[in-house]
Structure formats: C-alpha cells, structure tokens
Scaffold this active site. Structure first.
Site, PDB file in Angstrom:
ATOM      1  N   ASP A   9     -16.380  17.231  36.007  1.00  0.00           N
ATOM      2  CA  ASP A   9     -17.067  16.859  37.241  1.00  0.00           C
ATOM      3  C   ASP A   9     -16.332  15.745  37.984  1.00  0.00           C
ATOM      4  OD1 ASP A   9     -17.730  14.751  35.549  1.00  0.00           O
ATOM      5  OD2 ASP A   9     -19.873  14.760  36.042  1.00  0.00           O
ATOM      6  N   ASP A  11     -11.944  15.028  34.037  1.00  0.00           N
ATOM      7  CA  ASP A  11     -12.562  14.475  32.829  1.00  0.00           C
ATOM      8  C   ASP A  11     -13.102  15.621  31.978  1.00  0.00           C
ATOM      9  OD1 ASP A  11     -14.797  15.177  34.332  1.00  0.00           O
ATOM     10  OD2 ASP A  11     -15.946  13.423  33.740  1.00  0.00           O
ATOM     11  N   ASP A  23     -15.917  17.074  31.138  1.00  0.00           N
ATOM     12  CA  ASP A  23     -16.861  18.092  31.632  1.00  0.00           C
ATOM     13  C   ASP A  23     -16.505  18.553  33.040  1.00  0.00           C
ATOM     14  OD1 ASP A  23     -17.739  15.744  32.927  1.00  0.00           O
ATOM     15  OD2 ASP A  23     -19.803  16.475  33.029  1.00  0.00           O
ATOM     16  N   SER A  27     -19.911  13.723  29.406  1.00  0.00           N
ATOM     17  CA  SER A  27     -18.985  13.536  30.507  1.00  0.00           C
ATOM     18  C   SER A  27     -17.684  12.869  30.061  1.00  0.00           C
ATOM     19  CB  SER A  27     -19.671  12.753  31.623  1.00  0.00           C
ATOM     20  OG  SER A  27     -18.884  12.737  32.793  1.00  0.00           O
TER      21      SER A  27
END
Length: 558
Positions: free
Chosen positions: A302, A298, A300, A148
């Site tokens: 999400d 960010d 990834d 992440s």
C-alpha cells in the site's frame, strides 16, 4: 479486564493451541505483565501488535475475538441474505501465521452464515487488492491480515467497509466494545463452516485490477527508455508491480535478495520505505545497472518509496512530501493538456502533510481538503465526493501512501508505482529528473523542509510516557521555538474543521512554519511532524533542527 483477569483467562483455558501453550508456559513474569496487562485496541488501522501469547498480542485467540466482534457488527448492519450472498473478502500478507489467521477468519464467517471470499488457494495478496475487490464484486466488507510495514515480530487485522475504505471510529468503536465483551468463548469455538460459503475471488476480478491500473498511463504503448530497480521488500507486490511495469514496456531489475516472500524479512528487517536502510541493497543494484529510478513497495504494497539517480551516480531518497508534489505536477499538467482537468477537482491529504503539495494543487485550480491522520478519512471523503459535486483527483499521506485513481479507496503502492515510472520516463525525455521538477516548485512556492521525528517508548510504561508528553504540550504555553513566535495552537481532541476529535496538536509559527504531534494508533510511538519554510533548502532544514532541539530540551524530558 485487569492483568490478573486476563492472565487467569489463559491459565484456565483448556486445550490451548500447542505452540501458543508452550510459549505461554515459558514466559517470565515481566513477559506476562507486558502480554496481559492490556487488550489490543482498534486503532487508526484496526488491530496491530507483536505476535505471541497474551491479550495484548496478536495470536489465534485475538484473531477469533476480533472476528467474532466484527461478525456481531455485520449481523446488525446487514441482512442475513446480504451476508450470505455478498459476503466478506478476506486477504493476507506474507507474515508468520497470516495464512492461518485468514483461514480462521473465513471459517468463523462461514460457520455463521456469512460467505467468506478468500483469494485463490488462500494465497497472499496486496492490501489494495482487497479494497478493489470489495467494490468490484459488491461485497459487504473486507478483512486483511497484515502488519503493513512493521518488522517480522508483528501482525495485524485490518477491516474495510462496503466502499472499500477502512472503517471510521463511529463503527470501530462499536466493534471495539464488542471485542472487549468477548472472553472465554474464543477458547471453545467449535467451527462447522458451510462448504458453499467458503469461496474464492474470481481471477477475472484480479485481471480487471491489472487492466484498470494499466489504463492510468498517458502514453501507453510507447517505448520506455529508462531502467527501474524494484524491490517488494519480501512482500505481496512480488507478482504484481514488476509484472505491470514490464507489460507496460519498462526494463525492471529485481532486487533478488528481497524478492521472495520471506516472513522473516531477512534482507529487509524493517521493511518500511520511509527508512533509508531499506534502500541499501536496491542502491547497489541501481549503481551496478545505472538505473534511473528505484521503486520500493512495502510488504502489503500500500506504500511506495523512490530513489532518484543524481549526477554522481548516487541516489536521492524522496520523502512522501517530496514525491506527492512531483506526482501532482505530472498528473495535473497532463489533465490540463488533455482538457480533462475538471473544474470541481479535489485533492485530499491530512492535517500533518506538508504545504508544497497544496500549493501545486491550488495552482491548477484544484480544491485541497484536509482530513485527520489515517487513510480511512481520505477513503471516506473519496466515497462522499460525488454527492458533494467534487471529482476526486488525488489523495495522499506524507507517510508514503498515495491513491491516484478511484479504483481503490486506500493507499495503493502498485498504481502509484506505474504512474511514478511513467512520470520518470516523461521527464527523462525532457532532460529532467524529479529533483529538477521539485526544485522548480521550491523556486516558485518557497523551500519547505518536512521531517517526521518518531520517538518510540516501549514496555508497560511506554503509553504513559507518551500520554505525558502530549499532556505537557496540551497544557503549557509554547511561546516560541528558535526565536520564532508561536502564533496559534490547534487542539483537535474535541474536533476541528468538521472532523471528529483526534488526539492531535498543531502549532503554527510567525514565519509560516508549523509542527504537529500525535501518538501512533498502532505502535508505541509519538510522532512529531515538522514543516519549516525558508528562502533556501538548507535554511529550512537548519530551522527545523533547531526548533526540534529546543522543543525536546524544554518539553520532552520524559
């Protein structure tokens, strides 16, 4: 297993992967102690840790161990036919070894009778795409290799159920038990994947996602007269968020230095939209182009962070607890205007999110349901909503994670980006900014200052220091902070509000302020969530600072 057992496991392993083997041989005693004194554990978002040799690090053997543990769980939960025909979705981000790890996961599944469904050419994809695809094609589960918003030294392993939601502890505890029992076999795997079980997600499904996101607009096809500076922070939304925004008519200016999928995150070393430093380059672009809004995803994709232009051509960075109420006002006012606001609407957030979003939702007659921290709890509630006669309208965490439409049951920075852009355009044409909307809400509901303080404690002793802080706060009376009486203390360890137990404490004060504290499930940190209320913005902020100062001096001297 003990430190010695873990270390001997690696010492006795034959044919260690060459790069890992070389790193292992070169480790100092202190490095060995940190890498082998414990095993990675399934936390609030699966596994996450530093990349490198060791049972406490992310590496090829940790990935194998996690996948074999997950495989055992799935084989007990599903029939062989379901696993072979419905399969498991597998995605990955842009980090070091992510592609290799994803391929290893796929080959383990395909060697054990489970269809492994990668994205085209095992290319990287945003995390929300995994959640979306699981439900779209009816897969049994999903895996994404990602850390992440963590820095380049990290990687992780996140798992999803058939609803597209992260697994709850009732399942991850079982997988974790499996994980701890798997030892030597990770070094001797002899994989023979069945070719027919190595498959790819149809690109039609990915285009369905794009169309479903674009369908969230209230004013499709109208001319957009705002400028957006966008950064993907070197991550996976590179080919998704800008494309969708442009196809919807927005003028999008890319932060070029942060655009390529750089696993070293050269121009965003700490790629977390919660951190002001991530906005340094985007703000320069925004000032140069006189942009109305900065949007960051960010790595990834999400999460979402935004910066709003102020009158002096500076940019105000909005927190999650500020962005959510503005989004809610935009969405719910339009649902109301269009006569589509349901009488059984529900918004989900967590026990550590601020009060302002609750006030806005309730003013529209929308029920507010609180969950434990970790978006898996919100995803689980979303899946249950129809059977509870509830209509999902919004879900969010204060840590910059939002889901606005039930096409994904995890945070989705891509869908949030599009709705944020349209809301910015809409209010711009009314002569207002997001800050105007936020101040109107403060005037109506009170000034709330929300701030999260993160204390990082690394090294072997770090977890014990964090446990000590929680123990002190759990066992001692906290009569007052900054002269304001503490009127209630909640301990969530054994479960409250029909939720399972979580190591979370929450302290309420006589003036309506509160703070909560918990240890991170995936990082060596303890987090303090403050929400202070006052008659002015500065008063609320000063109150929070004084309360934390006293808390630190009296109770956090570790």
């Amino acid at each position: 297993m003990s430190y010695i057992d873990n270390l001997n496991l690696w010492k006795n392993a034959k044919d260690l992967e060459p790069e890992l083997g070389a790193q292992f041989k070169a480790m100092s005693e202190q490095e060995l102690l940190e890498a082998f004194s414990s095993d990675l554990e399934f936390g609030t978002a699966g596994l996450r840790g530093l990349i490198g040799p060791g049972t406490g690090k992310m590496n090829l053997y940790t990935i194998r161990r996690a996948t074999l543990a997950f495989l055992q769980f799935l084989q007990k939960k599903y029939s062989l036919t379901d696993l072979k025909e419905k399969g498991v979705i597998i995605g990955h981000d842009n980090r070091h070894f992510s592609e290799k790890f994803a391929q290893e996961v796929a080959e383990i599944f395909a060697s054990n009778g489970v269809k492994a469904i990668l994205f085209h050419n095992n290319d990287l994809r945003p995390t929300p795409m995994v959640s979306y695809t699981i439900r779209k094609i009816g897969a049994t589960a999903g895996v994404i290799i990602t850390a992440s918003h963590n820095s380049r030294e990290y990687n992780g392993y996140k798992i999803y159920d058939h609803n597209g939601s992260q697994f709850l502890p009732v399942d991850t505890d079982v997988i974790g038990e499996n994980y701890l029992k798997i030892k030597e076999e990770v070094f001797t795997l002899n994989l023979h994947p069945q070719p027919e079980l190595l498959t790819f997600v149809s690109q039609t499904v990915e285009e369905n996602y794009v169309e479903d996101v674009k369908a969230m607009q209230f004013y499709p096809g109208q001319k957009r007269n705002i400028k957006i500076v966008f950064s993907n922070l070197h991550g996976t939304s590179k080919d998704w968020t800008p494309r969708i925004l442009r196809e919807c008519g927005y003028d999008v200016i890319i932060v070029e230095e942060q655009f390529n999928n750089d696993p070293d995150f050269t121009y965003a070393p700490n790629p977390n939209p919660e951190l002001a430093e991530c906005f340094d380059l985007p703000i320069k672009y925004a000032q140069k182009h006189n942009a109305d809004i900065i949007i960051l995803n960010d790595p990834d994709a999400d999460r979402l962070g935004i910066g709003i232009r102020q009158g002096d051509n500076s940019y105000y960075l909005m927190t999650g607890n500020e962005t959510a109420p503005v989004l809610l006002e935009y969405l719910f006012s339009h649902y109301q205007k269009n006569n589509t606001l349901p009488t059984n609407g529900v918004m989900y957030n967590t026990f550590v999110t601020g009060n302002l979003s609750d006030k806005v939702a309730e003013s529209y007659g929308v029920e507010v349901v609180k969950t434990l921290t970790g978006f898996k709890w919100i995803g689980d509630q979303m899946a249950k909503a129809p059977n509870q006669n509830r209509t999902f309208l919004f879900g969010f965490e204060e840590a910059y994670g939002y889901v606005l439409k039930d096409i994904v049951r995890d945070k989705d920075g891509i869908q949030a980006s599009l709705v944020i852009a349209e809301a910015c355009w809409y209010y711009h044409n009314l002569g207002k900014s997001f800050l105007d909307i936020l101040n109107e809400q403060y005037e109506k509901f009170g000034y709330y200052y929300c701030n999260t303080v993160n204390l990082v404690r690394t090294g072997v002793e770090g977890p014990e220091i964090i446990k000590g802080m929680l123990k002190t706060l759990r066992e001692n009376t906290l009569p007052a902070l900054n002269g304001i009486s503490c009127v209630k203390k909640e301990d969530y360890l054994t479960g409250l509000y029909n939720m399972p137990g979580q190591d979370l404490l929450k302290f309420y004060f006589a003036d309506g302020s509160w703070f909560a504290v918990r240890a991170s499930g995936t990082e060596p940190k303890i987090k303090f969530y403050f929400v202070c209320v006052d008659k002015s913005a500065q008063g609320a902020k000063t109150k929070m600072q004084l309360m934390y100062q006293e808390l630190a001096e009296k109770y956090l001297n570790n």
